[in-house]
Design an enzyme around this catalytic site. Structure first.
Site, mmCIF file in Angstrom:
data_model
loop_
_atom_site.group_PDB
_atom_site.id
_atom_site.type_symbol
_atom_site.label_atom_id
_atom_site.label_comp_id
_atom_site.label_asym_id
_atom_site.label_seq_id
_atom_site.Cartn_x
_atom_site.Cartn_y
_atom_site.Cartn_z
ATOM 1 N N HIS A 1 -9.936 4.313 0.919
ATOM 2 C CA HIS A 1 -8.967 4.256 2.021
ATOM 3 C C HIS A 1 -9.604 4.929 3.228
ATOM 4 O O HIS A 1 -10.573 5.659 3.103
ATOM 5 C CB HIS A 1 -7.678 4.994 1.641
ATOM 6 C CG HIS A 1 -6.814 4.233 0.692
ATOM 7 N ND1 HIS A 1 -5.516 3.913 0.962
ATOM 8 C CD2 HIS A 1 -7.089 3.713 -0.533
ATOM 9 C CE1 HIS A 1 -5.016 3.232 -0.058
ATOM 10 N NE2 HIS A 1 -5.940 3.099 -0.979
ATOM 11 N N GLY A 2 -9.022 4.699 4.406
ATOM 12 C CA GLY A 2 -9.540 5.367 5.604
ATOM 13 C C GLY A 2 -10.872 4.801 6.049
ATOM 14 O O GLY A 2 -11.784 5.533 6.418
ATOM 15 N N GLY A 3 -11.008 3.465 6.013
ATOM 16 C CA GLY A 3 -12.269 2.814 6.353
ATOM 17 C C GLY A 3 -12.596 2.808 7.849
ATOM 18 O O GLY A 3 -13.733 2.538 8.223
ATOM 19 N N HIS B 1 -7.302 8.792 6.554
ATOM 20 C CA HIS B 1 -6.577 7.728 7.263
ATOM 21 C C HIS B 1 -6.598 8.003 8.767
ATOM 22 O O HIS B 1 -6.794 9.137 9.188
ATOM 23 C CB HIS B 1 -5.120 7.675 6.808
ATOM 24 C CG HIS B 1 -4.946 7.238 5.398
ATOM 25 N ND1 HIS B 1 -4.460 8.066 4.425
ATOM 26 C CD2 HIS B 1 -5.194 6.052 4.791
ATOM 27 C CE1 HIS B 1 -4.406 7.401 3.281
ATOM 28 N NE2 HIS B 1 -4.844 6.181 3.473
ATOM 29 N N GLY B 2 -6.343 6.955 9.541
ATOM 30 C CA GLY B 2 -6.218 7.127 10.988
ATOM 31 C C GLY B 2 -7.554 7.414 11.637
ATOM 32 O O GLY B 2 -8.578 6.876 11.245
ATOM 33 N N ASN C 1 -9.977 -0.140 2.631
ATOM 34 C CA ASN C 1 -8.805 -0.295 3.492
ATOM 35 C C ASN C 1 -9.166 0.008 4.941
ATOM 36 O O ASN C 1 -9.621 1.105 5.254
ATOM 37 C CB ASN C 1 -7.698 0.663 3.045
ATOM 38 C CG ASN C 1 -7.072 0.255 1.730
ATOM 39 O OD1 ASN C 1 -7.688 -0.457 0.932
ATOM 40 N ND2 ASN C 1 -5.854 0.694 1.502
ATOM 41 N N VAL C 2 -8.961 -0.994 5.798
ATOM 42 C CA VAL C 2 -9.250 -0.852 7.218
ATOM 43 C C VAL C 2 -8.000 -1.244 7.995
ATOM 44 O O VAL C 2 -7.545 -2.375 7.889
ATOM 45 C CB VAL C 2 -10.424 -1.768 7.632
ATOM 46 C CG1 VAL C 2 -10.650 -1.712 9.130
ATOM 47 C CG2 VAL C 2 -11.693 -1.404 6.878
ATOM 48 N N ASP D 1 0.816 -1.214 0.000
ATOM 49 C CA ASP D 1 0.000 0.000 0.000
ATOM 50 C C ASP D 1 0.854 1.271 0.000
ATOM 51 O O ASP D 1 1.934 1.299 0.583
ATOM 52 C CB ASP D 1 -0.886 -0.025 1.257
ATOM 53 C CG ASP D 1 -2.188 0.704 1.053
ATOM 54 O OD1 ASP D 1 -2.680 0.738 -0.086
ATOM 55 O OD2 ASP D 1 -2.729 1.230 2.055
ATOM 56 N N HIS D 2 0.367 2.289 -0.641
ATOM 57 C CA HIS D 2 1.017 3.613 -0.652
ATOM 58 C C HIS D 2 2.510 3.558 -0.998
ATOM 59 O O HIS D 2 3.330 4.156 -0.288
ATOM 60 C CB HIS D 2 0.833 4.336 0.690
ATOM 61 C CG HIS D 2 -0.589 4.732 0.934
ATOM 62 N ND1 HIS D 2 -1.173 5.815 0.327
ATOM 63 C CD2 HIS D 2 -1.554 4.161 1.692
ATOM 64 C CE1 HIS D 2 -2.440 5.901 0.720
ATOM 65 N NE2 HIS D 2 -2.700 4.906 1.525
HETATM 66 ZN ZN LIG Z 1 -4.377 4.441 2.394
#
Ligand SMILES: [Zn+2]
Length: 232
Positions: free
Chosen positions: A153-155, A125-126, A175-176, A29-30
């Site tokens: 992203h940022g689930g 995220h976070g 994405n979790v 990822d990333h």
């Molecule tokens: Zn991400």
């Protein structure tokens, strides 16, 4: 990667995936540099994300095409990002959210020929500061114009209802991470003190697995896989 160096954790993940009884991907990822992306591909990751979202659009396109070509040499799939997802998993960066433009998303997908597109619709995220407000109007529009699967992203912190709406409008990968970290910490704190290291270790693993299962249920992805292990 400060907490789990790629050269150590990567081979472990690939070895575990090869033993999996359901189809799985090992996803990097990333990825920000060609060097790290190549390192992941050499280890055997089946999927990479190149994140050039911090670049101006033209540079993001050029760089994404370059990374996609490298990934193809290894038979890996490619995800890229356009717009800007806020925050970061370990809180080290505080990025502002920039909502993905539909027109740019369409152009980006056509030009780069990637397999999946991560978009920014108010996700971060976070840990979310306040209630996340996702732009479903924009997601709907992007989904109409873009043919490839969309990624959220940022689930962590998104409600079950919002997950379902996102999936309804074309999100196919979520994405979790932070939510799993919290689930582990909470379970460990509740179960403490431990008598020995091994029971602590088992609690960590069970808590992480439980959170993954809970999300699979929310995403309605339980029991949807029919094939045998297809990891290559
Ligand atoms: Zn991400």
């Amino acid at each position: 990667m400060n907490h789990s160096p790629l050269h150590l954790i990567g081979p472990v993940m690939v070895a575990a995936a090869k033993k999996a009884t359901v189809p799985v991907a090992v996803h990097f990822d990333h990825g920000l540099t060609e060097e790290k992306i190549r390192e992941a591909l050499e280890i055997g990751f089946s999927s990479i994300m190149y994140d050039g979202s911090h670049h101006p659009l033209e540079i993001n396109i050029t760089e994404t095409k370059k990374m996609a070509a490298i990934a193809r040499e290894y038979g890996a799939t490619v995800e890229a990002e356009i717009g800007q997802v806020g925050g970061s998993e370990d809180g080290s960066v505080d990025l502002e959210v920039l909502i993905t433009s539909t027109e740019e998303a369409k152009m980006f997908a056509v030009e780069t020929k990637i397999d999946a597109l991560a978009i920014a619709i108010g996700n971060a995220h976070g840990v979310y500061k306040g209630e996340p407000k996702l732009r479903f109007d924009r997601l709907e529009e992007i989904n109409r114009e873009v043919d490839i699967p969309l990624v959220l992203h940022g689930g962590s912190g998104i409600s079950e209802k919002d997950f379902r709406t996102s999936i309804h409008h074309g999100i196919r990968k979520i994405n979790v991470a932070t939510s799993t970290f919290h689930s582990v910490i909470n379970t460990v704190n509740e179960a403490a003190p431990f008598k020995d290291y091994f029971s602590y270790h088992e609690t960590v693993i069970a808590a992480a697995a439980e959170n993954v299962k809970r999300h699979m249920e929310m995403f309605q992805s339980v029991g949807r896989v029919k094939e045998d292990n297809v990891y290559v």
